[in-house]
Design an enzyme around this catalytic site. Sequence first.
Site, PDB file in Angstrom:
ATOM      1  N   GLY A  54       0.787  -1.229   0.000  1.00 52.15           N
ATOM      2  CA  GLY A  54       0.000   0.000   0.000  1.00 52.15           C
ATOM      3  C   GLY A  54       0.816   1.275   0.000  1.00 52.15           C
ATOM      4  N   ARG A 112     -13.229  20.117   8.532  1.00 52.36           N
ATOM      5  CA  ARG A 112     -14.249  20.198   9.592  1.00 52.36           C
ATOM      6  C   ARG A 112     -13.654  20.018  10.982  1.00 52.36           C
ATOM      7  NH1 ARG A 112     -18.471  16.166   6.696  1.00 52.36           N
ATOM      8  NH2 ARG A 112     -16.478  15.412   5.870  1.00 52.36           N
ATOM      9  N   HIS A 146     -13.939  25.363   4.983  1.00 47.20           N
ATOM     10  CA  HIS A 146     -15.087  25.187   5.881  1.00 47.20           C
ATOM     11  C   HIS A 146     -15.178  26.339   6.878  1.00 47.20           C
ATOM     12  CE1 HIS A 146     -18.295  22.985   7.756  1.00 47.20           C
ATOM     13  NE2 HIS A 146     -17.669  22.945   8.916  1.00 47.20           N
ATOM     14  N   ASP A 186     -27.469  26.968   8.851  1.00 43.74           N
ATOM     15  CA  ASP A 186     -27.321  27.209  10.288  1.00 43.74           C
ATOM     16  C   ASP A 186     -26.880  28.652  10.497  1.00 43.74           C
ATOM     17  OD1 ASP A 186     -24.360  27.308  10.109  1.00 43.74           O
ATOM     18  OD2 ASP A 186     -24.540  25.153   9.783  1.00 43.74           O
ATOM     19  N   LYS A 210     -30.821  24.749  14.124  1.00 42.97           N
ATOM     20  CA  LYS A 210     -30.664  23.307  14.244  1.00 42.97           C
ATOM     21  C   LYS A 210     -29.798  22.966  15.447  1.00 42.97           C
ATOM     22  CE  LYS A 210     -26.604  22.731  11.236  1.00 42.97           C
ATOM     23  NZ  LYS A 210     -26.099  22.187   9.967  1.00 42.97           N
ATOM     24  N   ARG A 212     -27.118  19.837  17.042  1.00 42.71           N
ATOM     25  CA  ARG A 212     -26.253  18.749  16.601  1.00 42.71           C
ATOM     26  C   ARG A 212     -25.634  18.075  17.815  1.00 42.71           C
ATOM     27  NH1 ARG A 212     -23.646  17.741  11.821  1.00 42.71           N
ATOM     28  NH2 ARG A 212     -24.160  19.805  10.987  1.00 42.71           N
ATOM     29  N   ASP A 242     -22.072  16.107   2.484  1.00 36.82           N
ATOM     30  CA  ASP A 242     -21.395  14.835   2.729  1.00 36.82           C
ATOM     31  C   ASP A 242     -22.395  13.692   2.609  1.00 36.82           C
ATOM     32  OD1 ASP A 242     -19.797  12.733   3.493  1.00 36.82           O
ATOM     33  OD2 ASP A 242     -19.001  13.697   5.281  1.00 36.82           O
ATOM     34  N   SER A 243     -23.045  13.331   3.694  1.00 42.23           N
ATOM     35  CA  SER A 243     -24.027  12.247   3.631  1.00 42.23           C
ATOM     36  C   SER A 243     -25.379  12.719   3.114  1.00 42.23           C
ATOM     37  CB  SER A 243     -24.199  11.611   5.017  1.00 42.23           C
ATOM     38  OG  SER A 243     -24.771  12.545   5.917  1.00 42.23           O
ATOM     39  N   THR A 246     -28.305  16.220   6.589  1.00 42.10           N
ATOM     40  CA  THR A 246     -28.568  17.544   7.159  1.00 42.10           C
ATOM     41  C   THR A 246     -29.260  18.460   6.159  1.00 42.10           C
ATOM     42  OG1 THR A 246     -26.675  17.375   8.658  1.00 42.10           O
ATOM     43  CG2 THR A 246     -27.499  19.585   8.177  1.00 42.10           C
TER      44      THR A 246
END
Length: 334
Positions: A54, A112, A146, A186, A210, A212, A242-243, A246
Amino acid sequence: MSDHEQDVPLAIQRTTEKNLMVFSGRAHPSLATAIADGLGSQVVPTEAYEFANGELYVRYSESVRGCDAFVIQAHTAPINTWLMEHLIMVDALKRASAKRITVVLPFYGYARQDKKHRGREPISARLMADLFKTAGADRLMAVDLHTAQIQGFFDGPVDHLMAMPILADYVRDKYGDEDLVVVSPDAGRIKVAEQWAERLGNRPLAFIHKTRDITRPNESVANRVIGEVEGRMCVLVDDMIDSGGTICKAAEAIMAQGAKGVIIAATHGILSGPASERLRDSVAREVILTDTLPIAEDRQFETLTVLPIAPLLSRAIREVFEDGSVTSMFDGRA
């Protein structure tokens, strides 16, 4: 050529000439090619591969001595592999006597993790800057960090580019006749939303309140919308997706307040896990991203629009190479 220059050997003369060279990792080669095209240049051929265990290997196929090097890598998944390759590329340039090395990070990995939320946590965004400095970087160039404080983590110049004009101009051209309101996901991103509102013609603002749980990454609860969105087309803006959980919850909260529709706009499409499916099935009329990160064909969907970031990066690289002003590209805001 002067009489003095005629007396100087050609090899020595060449070392005094500025020479822009573009280098690319393997994470997002099409972006690097587009940037090089915008500069009227080509990506330097590079040999790169992994050993059986690797470990990564990099070698440039031509001399880089005395060049002004711009080394581009997208910090996409698997991020640790591509980050390590980026560092090795910088080290190879330093040891091959490149005159100046600018690390081009369309997306700054680990951004982040820019502060400690709890005891015994790292500040990984600072570590990233330290690693690039140790590897031999003279300068960093990134798009939509960010948080702005990351600029102070690197001991050297940092060019913080903004994709907002690209995204906002697209929204204005397509939805400018609508009664638009800009919505921040936010309270912490209100300043960016204000710039959006100004660019779109001094539109009104709203934001999502919101909560978190800091122990549960990629999860938050959109509690309510602060601001008047009823009957209006809402532009929900963020720096990254990202996912997708949110931003999709925020869009649902906006629609629950009686909005006419929601447009999602973000710079970085990380799109981890189920993000593409969530966005595809969300209430958003359109999702607008840039290609700072590669978005595979199987991650794209009908309502997704991907805008090119290469023209912005090409122009910024040209300004740096010619000792111009990157700040002037953004009316002094960069």
